[in-house]
Design an enzyme around this catalytic site. Sequence first.
Site, short mmCIF file in Angstrom:
data_model
loop_
_atom_site.label_atom_id
_atom_site.label_comp_id
_atom_site.label_asym_id
_atom_site.label_seq_id
_atom_site.Cartn_x
_atom_site.Cartn_y
_atom_site.Cartn_z
CE LYS A 13 37.37 38.10 34.63
NZ LYS A 13 35.97 37.66 34.39
NE ARG A 88 37.37 40.09 27.99
CZ ARG A 88 37.07 40.46 29.22
NH1 ARG A 88 38.01 40.79 30.07
NH2 ARG A 88 35.83 40.49 29.60
NE ARG A 123 28.68 42.65 37.30
CZ ARG A 123 29.61 42.09 36.54
NH1 ARG A 123 30.77 41.73 37.06
NH2 ARG A 123 29.37 41.88 35.27
NE ARG A 156 30.28 45.47 34.11
CZ ARG A 156 31.25 44.55 34.07
NH1 ARG A 156 32.03 44.38 35.12
NH2 ARG A 156 31.42 43.81 33.01
NE ARG A 167 30.14 40.98 29.66
CZ ARG A 167 29.80 41.23 30.93
NH1 ARG A 167 28.56 41.59 31.22
NH2 ARG A 167 30.70 41.13 31.88
P1 AP5 Z 1 32.47 39.73 39.64
O1 AP5 Z 1 33.52 39.55 40.68
O2 AP5 Z 1 32.06 41.10 39.26
O3 AP5 Z 1 32.85 38.88 38.34
P2 AP5 Z 1 33.94 39.14 37.21
O4 AP5 Z 1 34.56 37.82 36.92
O5 AP5 Z 1 34.84 40.26 37.59
O6 AP5 Z 1 32.96 39.48 36.02
P3 AP5 Z 1 33.00 40.64 34.93
O7 AP5 Z 1 31.63 40.69 34.32
O8 AP5 Z 1 33.55 41.89 35.49
O9 AP5 Z 1 33.98 40.03 33.93
P4 AP5 Z 1 34.17 40.41 32.46
O10 AP5 Z 1 35.42 39.66 32.22
O11 AP5 Z 1 33.08 40.10 31.53
O12 AP5 Z 1 34.13 41.99 32.47
P5 AP5 Z 1 35.26 43.06 32.30
O13 AP5 Z 1 34.96 44.18 33.18
O14 AP5 Z 1 36.60 42.41 32.38
O15 AP5 Z 1 31.20 38.88 40.11
C1 AP5 Z 1 29.98 38.88 39.36
C2 AP5 Z 1 28.78 38.91 40.31
O16 AP5 Z 1 28.72 37.69 41.06
C3 AP5 Z 1 28.83 40.03 41.36
O17 AP5 Z 1 27.55 40.52 41.58
C4 AP5 Z 1 29.37 39.34 42.61
O18 AP5 Z 1 28.95 39.98 43.81
C5 AP5 Z 1 28.77 37.95 42.47
N1 AP5 Z 1 29.61 36.92 43.07
C6 AP5 Z 1 30.96 36.87 43.12
N2 AP5 Z 1 31.38 35.75 43.74
C7 AP5 Z 1 30.25 35.07 44.08
C8 AP5 Z 1 30.02 33.82 44.73
N3 AP5 Z 1 31.02 33.07 45.18
N4 AP5 Z 1 28.73 33.42 44.89
C9 AP5 Z 1 27.71 34.18 44.45
N5 AP5 Z 1 27.86 35.37 43.82
C10 AP5 Z 1 29.12 35.81 43.64
O19 AP5 Z 1 35.08 43.49 30.76
C11 AP5 Z 1 33.97 44.24 30.32
C12 AP5 Z 1 34.13 44.56 28.84
O20 AP5 Z 1 35.31 45.36 28.64
C13 AP5 Z 1 34.34 43.36 27.91
O21 AP5 Z 1 33.11 42.78 27.53
C14 AP5 Z 1 35.12 44.00 26.74
O22 AP5 Z 1 34.25 44.70 25.89
C15 AP5 Z 1 36.01 45.00 27.43
N6 AP5 Z 1 37.32 44.45 27.81
C16 AP5 Z 1 37.82 44.30 29.07
N7 AP5 Z 1 39.05 43.76 29.05
C17 AP5 Z 1 39.35 43.54 27.75
C18 AP5 Z 1 40.46 42.96 27.10
N8 AP5 Z 1 41.52 42.49 27.78
N9 AP5 Z 1 40.43 42.88 25.72
C19 AP5 Z 1 39.39 43.34 25.03
N10 AP5 Z 1 38.28 43.89 25.59
C20 AP5 Z 1 38.26 43.98 26.95
ZN ZN Z 2 35.15 42.21 36.78
#
Ligand code: AP5
Ligand code: ZN
Length: 218
Positions: A13, A88, A123, A156, A167
């Site tokens: 994402k 989410r 990552r 992270r 997660r």
């Molecule tokens: P990346 O682009 O970083 O993936 P992402 O989908 O953004 O993954 P996240 O881990 O950030 O998502 P998340 O939803 O768990 O975390 P968030 O920060 O929202 O890509 C991942 C890796 O793959 C990278 O190394 C990238 O380079 C690689 N990659 C990308 N594309 C690729 C490809 N095509 N091929 C190969 N490799 C590739 O949330 C974190 C925490 O915050 C949650 O656990 C929760 O505690 C809290 N939180 C956040 N939002 C909320 C909410 N709305 N409600 C409640 N709690 C929340």
């Molecule tokens: Zn992200």
Amino acid sequence: MRLILLGAPGAGKGTQATFICQKYGIPQISTGDMLRAAVKAGTPLGLQADAVMKAGALVSDELIINLVKERIAQPDCAKGFLFDGFPRTIPQADAMKAAGVKLDYVLEIDVPFEAIIERMSGRRSHPASGRTYHVKFNPPKVEGKDDVTGEDLIQREDDKEETVKKRLQVYSDQTRPLVDYYSNWAKSEPSLAPKYRAISGTGSVEEITARALEALSS
Ligand code: AP5
Ligand code: ZN
């Protein structure tokens, strides 16, 4: 353009958000990035969110909904915005509906869970900008450094294998239901609901960007 990027942790994402936001000239609203910034700054929100995030659980709907409502009221969101990692849960989606926030698209990025573990373990992130790299699949130009600022990249805290598994479970239980929520809404009220598009998130970053931009123009 107002859209939601929906997908499991590690689906890409954040990676794709950069390109989509550039193309449409809109801000990326990543609740995860906002929470990590709050933790780093030691704000009251950050103090509440820190332990929850380390455990791979979700921060309370109320806190998140308020955070997002404040953010989208800012002037740079007038042209549109991209939600990354929000909504989410069903209550978060309902809150946007109740507030009359009109959305154009929900774009789901689908990646098998097996591929996700490898993506998360490699990552590296630049916290100040939200830019994300991967040691093997998307390496920075200089090892350990952000391409734009040259600052250090970090791993992270929630990318430990145990936490990643938790997660993914939380995603299946609480976020995956939004796939049906939005796709059924698009079918039942096509003039009100955002258009629902799903793409495969497997392949190179460039291939997925091309798929995403095509889906958003159809
Ligand atoms: P990346 O682009 O970083 O993936 P992402 O989908 O953004 O993954 P996240 O881990 O950030 O998502 P998340 O939803 O768990 O975390 P968030 O920060 O929202 O890509 C991942 C890796 O793959 C990278 O190394 C990238 O380079 C690689 N990659 C990308 N594309 C690729 C490809 N095509 N091929 C190969 N490799 C590739 O949330 C974190 C925490 O915050 C949650 O656990 C929760 O505690 C809290 N939180 C956040 N939002 C909320 C909410 N709305 N409600 C409640 N709690 C929340
Ligand atoms: Zn992200």
